[in-house]
Design a protein around this motif. Structure first.
Motif, PDB file in Angstrom:
ATOM      1  N   ALA A 146     -20.060  18.759  37.114  1.00 25.75           N
ATOM      2  CA  ALA A 146     -18.723  19.286  36.800  1.00 25.75           C
ATOM      3  C   ALA A 146     -18.623  19.696  35.336  1.00 25.75           C
ATOM      4  CB  ALA A 146     -17.649  18.252  37.137  1.00 25.75           C
ATOM      5  N   MET A 147     -19.194  18.893  34.450  1.00 22.87           N
ATOM      6  CA  MET A 147     -19.158  19.223  33.026  1.00 22.87           C
ATOM      7  C   MET A 147     -19.993  20.470  32.738  1.00 22.87           C
ATOM      8  SD  MET A 147     -17.007  17.069  31.769  1.00 22.87           S
ATOM      9  CE  MET A 147     -17.213  17.130  29.996  1.00 22.87           C
ATOM     10  N   GLN A 148     -21.123  20.639  33.454  1.00 25.22           N
ATOM     11  CA  GLN A 148     -21.945  21.846  33.289  1.00 25.22           C
ATOM     12  C   GLN A 148     -21.184  23.083  33.750  1.00 25.22           C
ATOM     13  OE1 GLN A 148     -25.819  21.473  35.137  1.00 25.22           O
ATOM     14  NE2 GLN A 148     -26.015  19.361  34.421  1.00 25.22           N
ATOM     15  N   VAL A 149     -20.498  22.976  34.884  1.00 27.68           N
ATOM     16  CA  VAL A 149     -19.709  24.097  35.401  1.00 27.68           C
ATOM     17  C   VAL A 149     -18.605  24.459  34.413  1.00 27.68           C
ATOM     18  CG1 VAL A 149     -18.137  24.835  37.237  1.00 27.68           C
ATOM     19  CG2 VAL A 149     -20.238  23.593  37.811  1.00 27.68           C
ATOM     20  N   ALA A 150     -17.902  23.444  33.924  1.00 27.20           N
ATOM     21  CA  ALA A 150     -16.824  23.683  32.957  1.00 27.20           C
ATOM     22  C   ALA A 150     -17.358  24.371  31.711  1.00 27.20           C
ATOM     23  CB  ALA A 150     -16.139  22.364  32.598  1.00 27.20           C
ATOM     24  N   ALA A 151     -18.491  23.911  31.189  1.00 32.14           N
ATOM     25  CA  ALA A 151     -19.072  24.505  29.989  1.00 32.14           C
ATOM     26  C   ALA A 151     -19.476  25.961  30.232  1.00 32.14           C
ATOM     27  CB  ALA A 151     -20.280  23.685  29.527  1.00 32.14           C
ATOM     28  N   ALA A 152     -20.081  26.239  31.386  1.00 30.71           N
ATOM     29  CA  ALA A 152     -20.482  27.613  31.698  1.00 30.71           C
ATOM     30  C   ALA A 152     -19.260  28.517  31.828  1.00 30.71           C
ATOM     31  CB  ALA A 152     -21.301  27.637  32.988  1.00 30.71           C
ATOM     32  N   TYR A 153     -18.224  28.015  32.467  1.00 34.79           N
ATOM     33  CA  TYR A 153     -17.015  28.816  32.656  1.00 34.79           C
ATOM     34  C   TYR A 153     -16.299  29.085  31.343  1.00 34.79           C
ATOM     35  CZ  TYR A 153     -12.411  30.260  34.370  1.00 34.79           C
ATOM     36  OH  TYR A 153     -11.240  30.942  34.602  1.00 34.79           O
ATOM     37  N   THR A 154     -16.172  28.077  30.501  1.00 33.70           N
ATOM     38  CA  THR A 154     -15.433  28.288  29.258  1.00 33.70           C
ATOM     39  C   THR A 154     -16.179  29.217  28.294  1.00 33.70           C
ATOM     40  OG1 THR A 154     -16.275  26.213  28.300  1.00 33.70           O
ATOM     41  CG2 THR A 154     -14.143  26.128  29.424  1.00 33.70           C
ATOM     42  N   LYS A 155     -17.474  29.404  28.497  1.00 34.83           N
ATOM     43  CA  LYS A 155     -18.227  30.367  27.681  1.00 34.83           C
ATOM     44  C   LYS A 155     -17.844  31.809  28.018  1.00 34.83           C
ATOM     45  CE  LYS A 155     -22.349  27.666  26.759  1.00 34.83           C
ATOM     46  NZ  LYS A 155     -23.787  27.499  27.033  1.00 34.83           N
ATOM     47  N   VAL A 156     -17.487  32.056  29.280  1.00 37.46           N
ATOM     48  CA  VAL A 156     -17.180  33.430  29.703  1.00 37.46           C
ATOM     49  C   VAL A 156     -15.696  33.654  29.964  1.00 37.46           C
ATOM     50  CG1 VAL A 156     -19.465  33.769  30.692  1.00 37.46           C
ATOM     51  CG2 VAL A 156     -17.605  32.970  32.163  1.00 37.46           C
ATOM     52  N   TRP A 157     -14.922  32.594  30.023  1.00 32.47           N
ATOM     53  CA  TRP A 157     -13.501  32.666  30.352  1.00 32.47           C
ATOM     54  C   TRP A 157     -12.751  33.402  29.259  1.00 32.47           C
ATOM     55  CZ3 TRP A 157      -9.912  27.895  29.683  1.00 32.47           C
ATOM     56  CH2 TRP A 157      -8.624  28.207  30.103  1.00 32.47           C
ATOM     57  N   GLN A 158     -12.016  34.441  29.652  1.00 30.09           N
ATOM     58  CA  GLN A 158     -11.214  35.202  28.706  1.00 30.09           C
ATOM     59  C   GLN A 158      -9.772  35.309  29.179  1.00 30.09           C
ATOM     60  OE1 GLN A 158     -13.147  38.928  27.902  1.00 30.09           O
ATOM     61  NE2 GLN A 158     -15.112  37.958  27.571  1.00 30.09           N
ATOM     62  N   GLY A 159      -9.316  34.303  29.894  1.00 25.74           N
ATOM     63  CA  GLY A 159      -7.936  34.291  30.352  1.00 25.74           C
ATOM     64  C   GLY A 159      -7.693  35.128  31.595  1.00 25.74           C
ATOM     65  N   THR A 160      -8.749  35.630  32.204  1.00 26.32           N
ATOM     66  CA  THR A 160      -8.602  36.419  33.416  1.00 26.32           C
ATOM     67  C   THR A 160      -9.230  35.681  34.583  1.00 26.32           C
ATOM     68  OG1 THR A 160     -10.658  37.607  33.023  1.00 26.32           O
ATOM     69  CG2 THR A 160      -8.644  38.599  32.154  1.00 26.32           C
ATOM     70  N   SER A 161      -8.819  36.012  35.770  1.00 29.38           N
ATOM     71  CA  SER A 161      -9.358  35.383  36.972  1.00 29.38           C
ATOM     72  C   SER A 161     -10.618  36.094  37.427  1.00 29.38           C
ATOM     73  CB  SER A 161      -8.323  35.411  38.087  1.00 29.38           C
ATOM     74  OG  SER A 161      -7.216  34.636  37.729  1.00 29.38           O
ATOM     75  N   GLY A 162     -11.378  35.423  38.251  1.00 30.92           N
ATOM     76  CA  GLY A 162     -12.490  36.063  38.916  1.00 30.92           C
ATOM     77  C   GLY A 162     -13.845  35.935  38.263  1.00 30.92           C
ATOM     78  N   ALA A 163     -14.021  35.098  37.259  1.00 26.36           N
ATOM     79  CA  ALA A 163     -15.333  34.929  36.641  1.00 26.36           C
ATOM     80  C   ALA A 163     -16.243  34.151  37.588  1.00 26.36           C
ATOM     81  CB  ALA A 163     -15.210  34.191  35.314  1.00 26.36           C
ATOM     82  N   GLU A 164     -17.505  34.534  37.603  1.00 22.46           N
ATOM     83  CA  GLU A 164     -18.488  33.806  38.391  1.00 22.46           C
ATOM     84  C   GLU A 164     -19.553  33.294  37.429  1.00 22.46           C
ATOM     85  OE1 GLU A 164     -21.277  35.096  41.965  1.00 22.46           O
ATOM     86  OE2 GLU A 164     -19.144  35.218  42.472  1.00 22.46           O
ATOM     87  N   VAL A 165     -19.924  32.022  37.570  1.00 18.49           N
ATOM     88  CA  VAL A 165     -20.902  31.418  36.672  1.00 18.49           C
ATOM     89  C   VAL A 165     -22.006  30.739  37.475  1.00 18.49           C
ATOM     90  CG1 VAL A 165     -19.231  31.071  34.804  1.00 18.49           C
ATOM     91  CG2 VAL A 165     -19.621  29.237  36.454  1.00 18.49           C
ATOM     92  N   GLN A 166     -23.152  30.600  36.843  1.00 18.23           N
ATOM     93  CA  GLN A 166     -24.285  29.870  37.402  1.00 18.23           C
ATOM     94  C   GLN A 166     -24.397  28.576  36.627  1.00 18.23           C
ATOM     95  OE1 GLN A 166     -26.434  30.977  39.924  1.00 18.23           O
ATOM     96  NE2 GLN A 166     -27.492  29.017  39.859  1.00 18.23           N
ATOM     97  N   ALA A 167     -24.300  27.441  37.318  1.00 12.59           N
ATOM     98  CA  ALA A 167     -24.401  26.141  36.649  1.00 12.59           C
ATOM     99  C   ALA A 167     -24.730  25.064  37.673  1.00 12.59           C
ATOM    100  CB  ALA A 167     -23.096  25.797  35.938  1.00 12.59           C
ATOM    101  N   ALA A 168     -25.414  24.049  37.225  1.00 10.55           N
ATOM    102  CA  ALA A 168     -25.729  22.889  38.063  1.00 10.55           C
ATOM    103  C   ALA A 168     -26.384  23.303  39.381  1.00 10.55           C
ATOM    104  CB  ALA A 168     -24.474  22.053  38.311  1.00 10.55           C
ATOM    105  N   GLY A 169     -27.240  24.312  39.324  1.00  8.35           N
ATOM    106  CA  GLY A 169     -27.989  24.733  40.495  1.00  8.35           C
ATOM    107  C   GLY A 169     -27.208  25.508  41.535  1.00  8.35           C
TER     108      GLY A 169
END
Length: 112
Positions: free
Chosen positions: A57-80
């Motif tokens: 969960a912490m890996q997913v959060a870290a990956a998301y906050t790196k690309v998150w720009q206040g918009t919906s729909g980001a997809e990230v690769q994390a924790a396999g």
């Protein structure tokens, strides 16, 4: 009540009372969600849903906050896995939800 307990209680309340989306959002907001800590980049509380380890969960959060720009729909690769993330409306505050694209029962919530 501690800050940790308030974040968990608030996030669960948001999920139980205010989720209007499809199945993945409901699945992410179940009573088994566990508070894993605060995301270092945003300070938001990270909650792991059923079947998600806190480390993942912490890996997913870290990956998301790196690309998150206040918009919906980001997809990230994390924790396999690949995770689809976006903002959901809470009551009163919105929260961020990431759902495993291959298993909608696995979710991570970021909430204030």
């Amino acid at each position: 009540m501690s800050v940790k307990a308030r974040v968990v209680t608030g996030a669960l309340g948001v999920g139980l009372l205010c989720v209007t989306g499809a199945g993945p959002a409901v699945a992410a907001q179940d009573a088994s969600a566990r508070y894993c800590g605060a995301d270092p980049a945003t300070g938001l509380g990270v909650l792991a849903g059923q079947g998600v380890a806190c480390g993942a969960a912490m890996q997913v959060a870290a990956a998301y906050t790196k690309v998150w720009q206040g918009t919906s729909g980001a997809e990230v690769q994390a924790a396999g896995a690949r995770w689809k993330c976006g903002e959901r409306q809470g009551d009163p505050n919105p929260y961020q939800l990431c759902v495993d694209v291959r298993d909608s029962g696995r979710a991570v919530t970021l909430s204030s």
